[in-house]
Design an enzyme around this catalytic site. Structure first.
Site, PDB file in Angstrom:
ATOM      1  N   TYR A 282       0.830  -1.216   0.000  1.00 17.62           N
ATOM      2  CA  TYR A 282       0.000   0.000   0.000  1.00 17.62           C
ATOM      3  C   TYR A 282       0.864   1.266   0.000  1.00 17.62           C
ATOM      4  CZ  TYR A 282      -4.039  -2.973   1.072  1.00 17.62           C
ATOM      5  OH  TYR A 282      -5.018  -3.930   1.041  1.00 17.62           O
TER       6      TYR A 282
ATOM      7  N   ASP B   5      -5.380  -6.489   5.935  1.00 18.98           N
ATOM      8  CA  ASP B   5      -6.566  -5.744   5.504  1.00 18.98           C
ATOM      9  C   ASP B   5      -7.667  -6.725   5.102  1.00 18.98           C
ATOM     10  OD1 ASP B   5      -8.253  -3.786   4.605  1.00 18.98           O
ATOM     11  OD2 ASP B   5      -7.131  -3.322   2.790  1.00 18.98           O
TER      12      ASP B   5
END
Ligand code: NAD
Length: 355
Positions: free
Chosen positions: A140, A246
């Site tokens: 990310y 996540d």
């Protein structure tokens, strides 16, 4: 004195942080911790007052505090303002400003709510898992390319990069957390394919040598996703990278039932921990006094456990919630016929009475 910054934020944030503070005040009476509460704005509430979702003054106050109790931010009122002023920017500003690299999300299946889980009761009964997710590294945050053309073909790419210190600090957090629980860590990676996962696994095995009292196993992420649905009770603490965390943490949240039940903690380089329920500001029910405050109250219990080292006080809150649910108190989101349907204030009082 222990200074706690309370940031109600927007929507149901005021209602649920109100409940968590009421519980903390009762705990303080009982355990004499010396809690001091300082209220600040963030998100839409801050934008309306100061034109910014997070002011420098609020961030400085947070850095100087022992812990932050956060409600939620956002809502339709601020959906169309300039992107840099959006309420959610307050969260990123706080995570970055406080160096919060580890996100802890416990999911516990309450016997009293077992029917709310999409898994069969015999599979999910007793599941009690803490997922420790790396929060500021990996794919990310790696270098990326939105579009490039190579030999006439358009492509895009992202990069997963982890350094040894980044892995070490999150893995240590997982082992330390396991010591406060059932002393088992499962590290989740994709070491059969990814180089970054092979480094992850090597660092995990090295770090484990400092924690001989904690059992370690490693698992591939695809297998972990399956094991969660087949046999969730095998897990105690799971530690994993930003992206795997996540995805898996949402799978975990789903097996737990309602969004309103789940707490979280974000911990980092500094000494200030950040605690919030995992749902958003629920604008559809905000101001009606019906929000489920349990996720936020459990976040307050995590605050006591991780920032103030008050394990007994944390367990007292968790036991009071268990008892309240066993006694049949329910907010609308978890209500079933024959039980006691409560407002936010009523269920909060029931929990306070059981402390
Ligand atoms: P949401 O999580 O706020 O709500 C989803 C559904 O769950 C709604 O029906 C809501 O009523 C219900 N719900 C959530 N918490 C509940 C509780 N405690 N008790 C009972 N029911 C509860 O998600 P959304 O509607 O997609 O987002 C609303 C706003 O929240 C958006 O502006 C979004 O950007 C923001 N948001 C903020 C955070 C945060 O502050 N950490 C996280 C996610 C979303």
């Amino acid at each position: 004195m222990k200074k706690i910054i309370v940031i109600p934020g927007d929507g149901i944030g005021k209602e649920i942080t109100g409940s968590a503070v009421a519980v903390l005040k009762k705990i303080d009476e009982k355990f004499k911790i010396g809690l001091e509460f300082d209220y600040r704005d963030a998100g839409g509430a801050s934008y309306d007052k100061y034109g910014e979702p997070l002011t420098a003054e609020t961030l400085d106050a947070c850095k100087a505090a022992d812990a932050i109790l956060f409600g939620a931010v956002g809502g339709p009122k601020w959906d169309n303002i300039e992107v840099s002023k959006r309420p959610e920017k307050a969260l990123f500003g706080l995570r970055k400003g406080l160096g919060l690299y580890g996100n802890l999300r416990p999911v516990k299946i309450y016997d009293a709510l077992i029917d709310g889980s999409p898994l069969k009761p015999e599979i999910v009964r007793g599941a009690d898992i803490l997922i420790v997710r790396e929060l500021v590294g990996g794919i990310y945050f790696g270098e990326r390319c939105e579009s490039e053309t190579v030999d006439g073909v358009e492509r895009a790419w992202d990069t997963e990069i982890y350094s040894v210190p980044e892995i070490e600090r999150i893995v240590k957090l997982a082992f330390e957390s396991a010591r406060k629980r059932r002393k088992k860590v499962t590290s989740v990676d994709k070491a059969n394919v990814l180089a970054s996962s092979r480094l992850w696994r090597r660092v995990v095995n090295e770090t484990a040598k400092d924690y001989p009292d904690v059992t370690l196993n490693s698992m591939y992420v695809d297998n972990c996703a399956a094991q969660l649905a087949i046999n969730p009770t095998q897990f105690d603490v799971i530690v994993t990278s930003n992206m795997f965390g996540d995805i898996l943490s949402d799978e975990f949240a789903a097996i737990g039932g309602s969004l309103g039940l789940l707490p979280s903690a974000s911990l980092g380089e500094g000494t200030t921990g950040f605690y919030e329920q995992i749902a958003g500001s629920a604008p559809d029910i905000a101001g009606k006094g019906v929000a489920n405050p349990i996720g936020e109250i459990l976040s307050a219990a995590m605050l006591l456990r991780y920032s103030l080292n008050e394990e007994k006080a944390a367990q007292t809150i968790e036991a009071a919630i268990d008892k309240t649910l066993a006694d049949g108190y329910r907010t609308g989101d978890i209500y079933k016929d024959g039980l006691k349907k409560c407002s936010t204030a009523e269920i909060t009082q029931a929990i306070v009475d059981r402390i």
